[in-house]
Design a protein around this motif. Structure first.
Motif, PDB file in Angstrom:
ATOM      1  N   SER A   1       0.716  -1.178  -0.190  1.00  0.00           N
ATOM      2  CA  SER A   1      -0.047  -0.003  -0.119  1.00  0.00           C
ATOM      3  C   SER A   1       0.756   1.264  -0.037  1.00  0.00           C
ATOM      4  O   SER A   1       1.915   1.287   0.521  1.00  0.00           O
ATOM      5  N   THR A   2       0.177   2.263  -0.278  1.00  0.00           N
ATOM      6  CA  THR A   2       0.931   3.655  -0.452  1.00  0.00           C
ATOM      7  C   THR A   2       1.581   4.058   0.652  1.00  0.00           C
ATOM      8  O   THR A   2       2.636   4.398   1.076  1.00  0.00           O
ATOM      9  N   HIS A   3       0.687   3.820   1.798  1.00  0.00           N
ATOM     10  CA  HIS A   3       1.056   4.278   3.279  1.00  0.00           C
ATOM     11  C   HIS A   3       2.421   3.285   3.893  1.00  0.00           C
ATOM     12  O   HIS A   3       3.183   3.940   4.159  1.00  0.00           O
ATOM     13  N   CYS A   4       2.175   2.080   3.372  1.00  0.00           N
ATOM     14  CA  CYS A   4       3.496   1.304   3.882  1.00  0.00           C
ATOM     15  C   CYS A   4       4.820   1.689   3.204  1.00  0.00           C
ATOM     16  O   CYS A   4       5.803   1.806   3.759  1.00  0.00           O
ATOM     17  N   ILE A   5       4.646   2.240   2.032  1.00  0.00           N
ATOM     18  CA  ILE A   5       5.661   2.481   1.168  1.00  0.00           C
ATOM     19  C   ILE A   5       5.994   4.004   1.544  1.00  0.00           C
ATOM     20  O   ILE A   5       7.505   3.968   1.917  1.00  0.00           O
ATOM     21  N   SER A   6       5.317   4.720   1.933  1.00  0.00           N
ATOM     22  CA  SER A   6       5.627   5.835   2.393  1.00  0.00           C
ATOM     23  C   SER A   6       6.453   5.909   3.960  1.00  0.00           C
ATOM     24  O   SER A   6       7.400   6.621   4.164  1.00  0.00           O
ATOM     25  N   SER A   7       5.712   5.063   4.572  1.00  0.00           N
ATOM     26  CA  SER A   7       6.326   4.819   5.972  1.00  0.00           C
ATOM     27  C   SER A   7       7.941   4.116   5.849  1.00  0.00           C
ATOM     28  O   SER A   7       8.820   4.788   6.527  1.00  0.00           O
ATOM     29  N   THR A  32      13.592  16.500  -5.668  1.00  0.00           N
ATOM     30  CA  THR A  32      12.565  15.397  -5.478  1.00  0.00           C
ATOM     31  C   THR A  32      13.562  14.196  -6.361  1.00  0.00           C
ATOM     32  O   THR A  32      14.273  14.652  -7.131  1.00  0.00           O
ATOM     33  N   VAL A  33      13.373  13.154  -5.465  1.00  0.00           N
ATOM     34  CA  VAL A  33      14.080  12.068  -6.383  1.00  0.00           C
ATOM     35  C   VAL A  33      12.909  10.994  -6.220  1.00  0.00           C
ATOM     36  O   VAL A  33      12.215  10.568  -5.382  1.00  0.00           O
ATOM     37  N   THR A  34      13.018  10.320  -7.588  1.00  0.00           N
ATOM     38  CA  THR A  34      11.962   9.256  -7.566  1.00  0.00           C
ATOM     39  C   THR A  34      12.691   7.947  -8.104  1.00  0.00           C
ATOM     40  O   THR A  34      13.210   7.605  -9.092  1.00  0.00           O
ATOM     41  N   PRO A  35      12.655   6.910  -6.977  1.00  0.00           N
ATOM     42  CA  PRO A  35      13.346   5.659  -7.184  1.00  0.00           C
ATOM     43  C   PRO A  35      12.085   4.725  -7.876  1.00  0.00           C
ATOM     44  O   PRO A  35      10.964   4.977  -7.381  1.00  0.00           O
ATOM     45  N   GLU A  36      12.614   3.901  -8.555  1.00  0.00           N
ATOM     46  CA  GLU A  36      11.495   2.598  -9.280  1.00  0.00           C
ATOM     47  C   GLU A  36      12.080   1.404  -8.364  1.00  0.00           C
ATOM     48  O   GLU A  36      13.223   0.923  -8.483  1.00  0.00           O
ATOM     49  N   LEU A  37      11.228   0.857  -7.586  1.00  0.00           N
ATOM     50  CA  LEU A  37      11.628  -0.225  -6.869  1.00  0.00           C
ATOM     51  C   LEU A  37      10.641  -1.404  -7.420  1.00  0.00           C
ATOM     52  O   LEU A  37       9.627  -1.588  -7.882  1.00  0.00           O
ATOM     53  N   VAL A  38      11.478  -2.820  -7.476  1.00  0.00           N
ATOM     54  CA  VAL A  38      10.844  -3.905  -7.544  1.00  0.00           C
ATOM     55  C   VAL A  38      10.572  -4.623  -6.493  1.00  0.00           C
ATOM     56  O   VAL A  38      11.818  -4.913  -5.591  1.00  0.00           O
ATOM     57  N   ILE A  39       9.161  -4.769  -5.930  1.00  0.00           N
ATOM     58  CA  ILE A  39       9.123  -5.616  -4.642  1.00  0.00           C
ATOM     59  C   ILE A  39       8.739  -6.875  -4.995  1.00  0.00           C
ATOM     60  O   ILE A  39       7.662  -7.285  -5.709  1.00  0.00           O
ATOM     61  N   GLU A  40       9.538  -7.976  -4.396  1.00  0.00           N
ATOM     62  CA  GLU A  40       9.353  -9.247  -4.777  1.00  0.00           C
ATOM     63  C   GLU A  40       8.112  -9.578  -3.746  1.00  0.00           C
ATOM     64  O   GLU A  40       7.591  -9.053  -3.011  1.00  0.00           O
ATOM     65  N   GLU A  41       7.392 -11.055  -3.972  1.00  0.00           N
ATOM     66  CA  GLU A  41       6.368 -11.541  -3.162  1.00  0.00           C
ATOM     67  C   GLU A  41       6.723 -11.473  -1.921  1.00  0.00           C
ATOM     68  O   GLU A  41       5.842 -11.556  -0.969  1.00  0.00           O
ATOM     69  N   SER A  42       7.946 -11.682  -1.562  1.00  0.00           N
ATOM     70  CA  SER A  42       8.500 -11.829  -0.017  1.00  0.00           C
ATOM     71  C   SER A  42       8.334 -10.398   0.516  1.00  0.00           C
ATOM     72  O   SER A  42       8.323 -10.393   1.802  1.00  0.00           O
ATOM     73  N   LYS A  76       2.912 -10.787   1.997  1.00  0.00           N
ATOM     74  CA  LYS A  76       1.448 -10.660   1.764  1.00  0.00           C
ATOM     75  C   LYS A  76       1.107 -12.086   1.072  1.00  0.00           C
ATOM     76  O   LYS A  76       1.503 -12.150  -0.242  1.00  0.00           O
ATOM     77  N   ALA A  77       0.091 -12.888   1.525  1.00  0.00           N
ATOM     78  CA  ALA A  77      -0.552 -13.862   0.936  1.00  0.00           C
ATOM     79  C   ALA A  77      -0.976 -13.424  -0.598  1.00  0.00           C
ATOM     80  O   ALA A  77      -1.861 -12.376  -0.471  1.00  0.00           O
ATOM     81  N   GLY A  78      -0.541 -14.288  -1.612  1.00  0.00           N
ATOM     82  CA  GLY A  78      -1.160 -13.985  -2.860  1.00  0.00           C
ATOM     83  C   GLY A  78      -0.532 -12.609  -3.782  1.00  0.00           C
ATOM     84  O   GLY A  78      -1.115 -12.439  -4.718  1.00  0.00           O
ATOM     85  N   ALA A  79       0.253 -12.064  -3.173  1.00  0.00           N
ATOM     86  CA  ALA A  79       1.220 -10.740  -3.583  1.00  0.00           C
ATOM     87  C   ALA A  79       1.635 -11.418  -4.683  1.00  0.00           C
ATOM     88  O   ALA A  79       2.447 -12.492  -4.836  1.00  0.00           O
ATOM     89  N   GLU A  80       2.112 -10.523  -5.848  1.00  0.00           N
ATOM     90  CA  GLU A  80       2.992 -10.926  -6.770  1.00  0.00           C
ATOM     91  C   GLU A  80       4.106  -9.792  -6.742  1.00  0.00           C
ATOM     92  O   GLU A  80       3.983  -8.525  -6.203  1.00  0.00           O
ATOM     93  N   GLN A  81       4.956 -10.093  -7.784  1.00  0.00           N
ATOM     94  CA  GLN A  81       6.214  -9.058  -7.883  1.00  0.00           C
ATOM     95  C   GLN A  81       5.528  -7.772  -8.222  1.00  0.00           C
ATOM     96  O   GLN A  81       4.711  -7.663  -9.130  1.00  0.00           O
ATOM     97  N   THR A  82       5.836  -6.801  -7.935  1.00  0.00           N
ATOM     98  CA  THR A  82       5.224  -5.271  -7.973  1.00  0.00           C
ATOM     99  C   THR A  82       6.346  -4.453  -8.547  1.00  0.00           C
ATOM    100  O   THR A  82       7.425  -4.369  -7.755  1.00  0.00           O
TER     101      THR A  82
END
Length: 93
Positions: A1-7, A32-42, A76-82
């Motif tokens: 979620s955005t809140h989780c990312i923000s925190s 401003t810096v804009t990182p692109e993150l790849v977040i795995e299922e884990s 998170k259960a059922g999460a995919e790479q994002t």
């Protein structure tokens, strides 16, 4: 979620003091810096690259990505790479 990312992003910059250390060297540093993150299922970050920045500080940008690589957003259960892009504004104070 955005809140989780923000925190998580906030934690990286405030606790690790990456930006504050650079401010001592360059008191007018802001932008401003804009990182692109790849977040795995884990929840682990498998990739980080800065896709946009107004800082003009490649070394700082690399250190920010290195710290973000240490963040785990939690499995998170059922999460995919994002893939996300999250602009972060860096201002003194």
């Amino acid at each position: 979620s955005t809140h989780c990312i923000s925190s998580a992003a906030s934690d990286v910059y405030k606790r690790q003091s990456i930006y504050n250390r650079e401010l001592r060297r360059n008191p007018s540093l802001r932008g401003t810096v804009t990182p692109e993150l790849v977040i795995e299922e884990s929840g682990a970050v498998s990739s980080c690259k800065v896709v946009e920045s107004t800082l003009d500080e490649p070394n700082l940008e690399e250190r920010i990505c290195a710290r973000l690589m240490l963040v785990n957003f939690g499995e998170k259960a059922g999460a995919e790479q994002t893939t996300i892009r999250y602009p972060i504004e860096l201002l003194p104070g």
